[in-house]
Design a protein around this motif. Structure first.
Motif, PDB file in Angstrom:
ATOM      1  N   GLN A   4      -2.337  12.612  -1.835  1.00  0.00           N
ATOM      2  CA  GLN A   4      -3.540  11.780  -1.916  1.00  0.00           C
ATOM      3  C   GLN A   4      -4.420  11.928  -0.679  1.00  0.00           C
ATOM      4  O   GLN A   4      -5.646  11.899  -0.778  1.00  0.00           O
ATOM      5  CB  GLN A   4      -3.153  10.305  -2.077  1.00  0.00           C
ATOM      6  N   ILE A  79      -0.940  10.665 -11.922  1.00  0.00           N
ATOM      7  CA  ILE A  79      -0.908   9.296 -12.445  1.00  0.00           C
ATOM      8  C   ILE A  79      -1.336   8.340 -11.337  1.00  0.00           C
ATOM      9  O   ILE A  79      -1.150   8.629 -10.157  1.00  0.00           O
ATOM     10  CB  ILE A  79       0.487   8.904 -12.984  1.00  0.00           C
ATOM     11  N   ASP A  81      -0.781   4.581  -9.886  1.00  0.00           N
ATOM     12  CA  ASP A  81       0.031   3.370  -9.989  1.00  0.00           C
ATOM     13  C   ASP A  81      -0.703   2.206  -9.320  1.00  0.00           C
ATOM     14  O   ASP A  81      -1.872   2.318  -8.956  1.00  0.00           O
ATOM     15  CB  ASP A  81       1.429   3.598  -9.403  1.00  0.00           C
ATOM     16  N   GLU A  82       0.008   1.083  -9.118  1.00  0.00           N
ATOM     17  CA  GLU A  82      -0.655  -0.119  -8.597  1.00  0.00           C
ATOM     18  C   GLU A  82      -1.228   0.088  -7.194  1.00  0.00           C
ATOM     19  O   GLU A  82      -2.282  -0.445  -6.869  1.00  0.00           O
ATOM     20  CB  GLU A  82       0.318  -1.299  -8.606  1.00  0.00           C
ATOM     21  N   ARG A  83      -0.543   0.890  -6.361  1.00  0.00           N
ATOM     22  CA  ARG A  83      -1.047   1.151  -5.003  1.00  0.00           C
ATOM     23  C   ARG A  83      -2.341   1.972  -5.063  1.00  0.00           C
ATOM     24  O   ARG A  83      -3.293   1.682  -4.342  1.00  0.00           O
ATOM     25  CB  ARG A  83       0.034   1.885  -4.194  1.00  0.00           C
ATOM     26  N   ASP A  84      -2.355   2.984  -5.926  1.00  0.00           N
ATOM     27  CA  ASP A  84      -3.562   3.797  -6.089  1.00  0.00           C
ATOM     28  C   ASP A  84      -4.741   2.938  -6.544  1.00  0.00           C
ATOM     29  O   ASP A  84      -5.857   3.090  -6.052  1.00  0.00           O
ATOM     30  CB  ASP A  84      -3.324   4.914  -7.119  1.00  0.00           C
ATOM     31  N   LEU A  86      -5.133  -0.303  -6.105  1.00  0.00           N
ATOM     32  CA  LEU A  86      -5.544  -1.210  -5.019  1.00  0.00           C
ATOM     33  C   LEU A  86      -6.413  -0.459  -4.009  1.00  0.00           C
ATOM     34  O   LEU A  86      -7.456  -0.969  -3.567  1.00  0.00           O
ATOM     35  CB  LEU A  86      -4.296  -1.784  -4.325  1.00  0.00           C
ATOM     36  N   TYR A 142      -4.707   5.339   2.543  1.00  0.00           N
ATOM     37  CA  TYR A 142      -3.496   6.108   2.231  1.00  0.00           C
ATOM     38  C   TYR A 142      -2.701   6.388   3.508  1.00  0.00           C
ATOM     39  O   TYR A 142      -1.473   6.408   3.483  1.00  0.00           O
ATOM     40  CB  TYR A 142      -3.842   7.421   1.526  1.00  0.00           C
ATOM     41  N   GLY A 145      -1.971   2.510   5.256  1.00  0.00           N
ATOM     42  CA  GLY A 145      -1.301   1.552   4.388  1.00  0.00           C
ATOM     43  C   GLY A 145      -2.232   0.423   4.001  1.00  0.00           C
ATOM     44  O   GLY A 145      -3.251   0.198   4.650  1.00  0.00           O
ATOM     45  N   VAL A 146      -1.853  -0.284   2.934  1.00  0.00           N
ATOM     46  CA  VAL A 146      -2.673  -1.416   2.468  1.00  0.00           C
ATOM     47  C   VAL A 146      -1.831  -2.692   2.458  1.00  0.00           C
ATOM     48  O   VAL A 146      -0.640  -2.664   2.354  1.00  0.00           O
ATOM     49  CB  VAL A 146      -3.251  -1.196   1.037  1.00  0.00           C
TER      50      VAL A 146
ATOM     51  N   GLY B  30       8.428   3.669 -12.416  1.00  0.00           N
ATOM     52  CA  GLY B  30       7.106   4.014 -12.951  1.00  0.00           C
ATOM     53  C   GLY B  30       5.978   4.050 -11.941  1.00  0.00           C
ATOM     54  O   GLY B  30       4.863   3.617 -12.235  1.00  0.00           O
ATOM     55  N   VAL B  31       6.272   4.526 -10.731  1.00  0.00           N
ATOM     56  CA  VAL B  31       5.199   4.726  -9.733  1.00  0.00           C
ATOM     57  C   VAL B  31       5.312   6.146  -9.178  1.00  0.00           C
ATOM     58  O   VAL B  31       6.211   6.894  -9.552  1.00  0.00           O
ATOM     59  CB  VAL B  31       5.290   3.695  -8.563  1.00  0.00           C
ATOM     60  N   THR B  32       4.391   6.493  -8.254  1.00  0.00           N
ATOM     61  CA  THR B  32       4.463   7.831  -7.663  1.00  0.00           C
ATOM     62  C   THR B  32       5.461   7.816  -6.485  1.00  0.00           C
ATOM     63  O   THR B  32       5.759   6.752  -5.932  1.00  0.00           O
ATOM     64  CB  THR B  32       3.090   8.272  -7.126  1.00  0.00           C
ATOM     65  N   GLN B  34       4.911   8.840  -3.575  1.00  0.00           N
ATOM     66  CA  GLN B  34       4.203   8.400  -2.368  1.00  0.00           C
ATOM     67  C   GLN B  34       4.226   6.880  -2.221  1.00  0.00           C
ATOM     68  O   GLN B  34       4.260   6.366  -1.109  1.00  0.00           O
ATOM     69  CB  GLN B  34       2.747   8.890  -2.390  1.00  0.00           C
ATOM     70  N   THR B  35       4.223   6.180  -3.336  1.00  0.00           N
ATOM     71  CA  THR B  35       4.275   4.714  -3.272  1.00  0.00           C
ATOM     72  C   THR B  35       5.645   4.258  -2.770  1.00  0.00           C
ATOM     73  O   THR B  35       5.743   3.333  -1.953  1.00  0.00           O
ATOM     74  CB  THR B  35       3.943   4.108  -4.658  1.00  0.00           C
ATOM     75  N   LYS B  43       4.480   0.314   4.742  1.00  0.00           N
ATOM     76  CA  LYS B  43       3.016   0.460   4.729  1.00  0.00           C
ATOM     77  C   LYS B  43       2.388  -0.173   3.489  1.00  0.00           C
ATOM     78  O   LYS B  43       1.179  -0.208   3.361  1.00  0.00           O
ATOM     79  CB  LYS B  43       2.639   1.949   4.763  1.00  0.00           C
ATOM     80  N   TYR B  44       3.226  -0.583   2.568  1.00  0.00           N
ATOM     81  CA  TYR B  44       2.696  -1.193   1.346  1.00  0.00           C
ATOM     82  C   TYR B  44       3.671  -2.248   0.836  1.00  0.00           C
ATOM     83  O   TYR B  44       4.867  -1.982   0.721  1.00  0.00           O
ATOM     84  CB  TYR B  44       2.472  -0.123   0.270  1.00  0.00           C
TER      85      TYR B  44
END
Lengths: 146, 73
Positions: A4, A79, A81-84, A86, A142, A145-146, B30-32, B34-35, B43-44
């Motif tokens: 990303q 894909i 996800d929720e972090r993307d 946000l 990215y 962090g968020v 069901g996430v990437t 990177q998450t 960081k998240y």
């Protein structure tokens, strides 16, 4: 560096190249043609800018995806996800504030009776600044962090 | 309300789960990948849904995955 982050940098570079080149082209046309109907010239410049930008941006993303796959030999799943989502929302917010600031600034140029070209130039520059800030914000979120 | 940060034991839990990879955990919830990396590094902070999803993936209660690092006074 994550996929990303690389994608954000590629997007930023393409925005700078496409936006910068288009702005230079419009300014050159404006000086060369000296249009009688300025309003028509600048409105067309903005209307043409939108599809041209979207089209070239899609091409830039496709090129980046191909180059990234060749370099890393890993096909990243596209894909979100929720972090993307946000990060997307936060980046759009930064971008929106930047454009709104530019829009208000453009209105001030009209109130101060500046030429129409100044108003449209401020609008185009604020559009570009908003697009650039969107990519910068994405990279920042990215990385930090968020 | 005092600020506090949330820590996690995901790395340890992955190790205990037969060295589960980040990619495997990502696919389970069901996430990437990177998450998962971002959550592990702090960081998240995930949503409740994802947090419970991770706990279920390891078959442990939520408080075994996430904990408060600095207790508010």
């Amino acid at each position: 560096m994550s996929y990303q982050e690389r994608r954000s940098i590629a997007s930023l570079i393409s925005t700078l190249l496409i936006g910068g080149a288009y702005l230079l082209y419009v300014l050159q046309r404006y000086q060369a043609d000296a249009p009688a109907n300025e309003l028509h010239f600048w409105a067309s410049a903005i209307l043409i800018m939108i599809p041209v930008y979207i089209l070239l941006k899609i091409v830039a993303i496709i090129v980046f995806t191909i180059l990234n796959t060749i370099a890393t030999r890993v096909q990243e799943p596209d894909i979100a996800d929720e972090r993307d989502r946000l990060i997307e929302l936060k980046s759009v917010r930064s971008s929106y504030y930047t454009f709104m600031f530019g829009f208000v600034l453009a209105m001030f140029t009209a109130v101060l009776s500046m030429p129409a070209s100044t108003l449209f130039l401020v609008l185009i520059i604020s559009l570009l600044a908003a697009m650039i800030l969107y990519d910068v914000a994405q990279f920042y979120f990215y990385r930090r962090g968020v | 309300m005092a600020k506090f940060s949330i820590g996690n034991n995901i790395r340890k839990l992955r190790f205990n789960a037969n060295e589960m990879t980040q990619q495997e955990l990502a696919e389970k919830v069901g996430v990437t990948r990177q998450t998962i990396v971002a959550i592990e590094k702090g960081k998240y902070s995930p949503s409740l849904e994802l947090a419970f999803g991770i706990a279920l993936a390891f078959n442990v209660p939520l408080e075994e995955v996430f904990y408060v690092e600095n207790n508010p006074p």
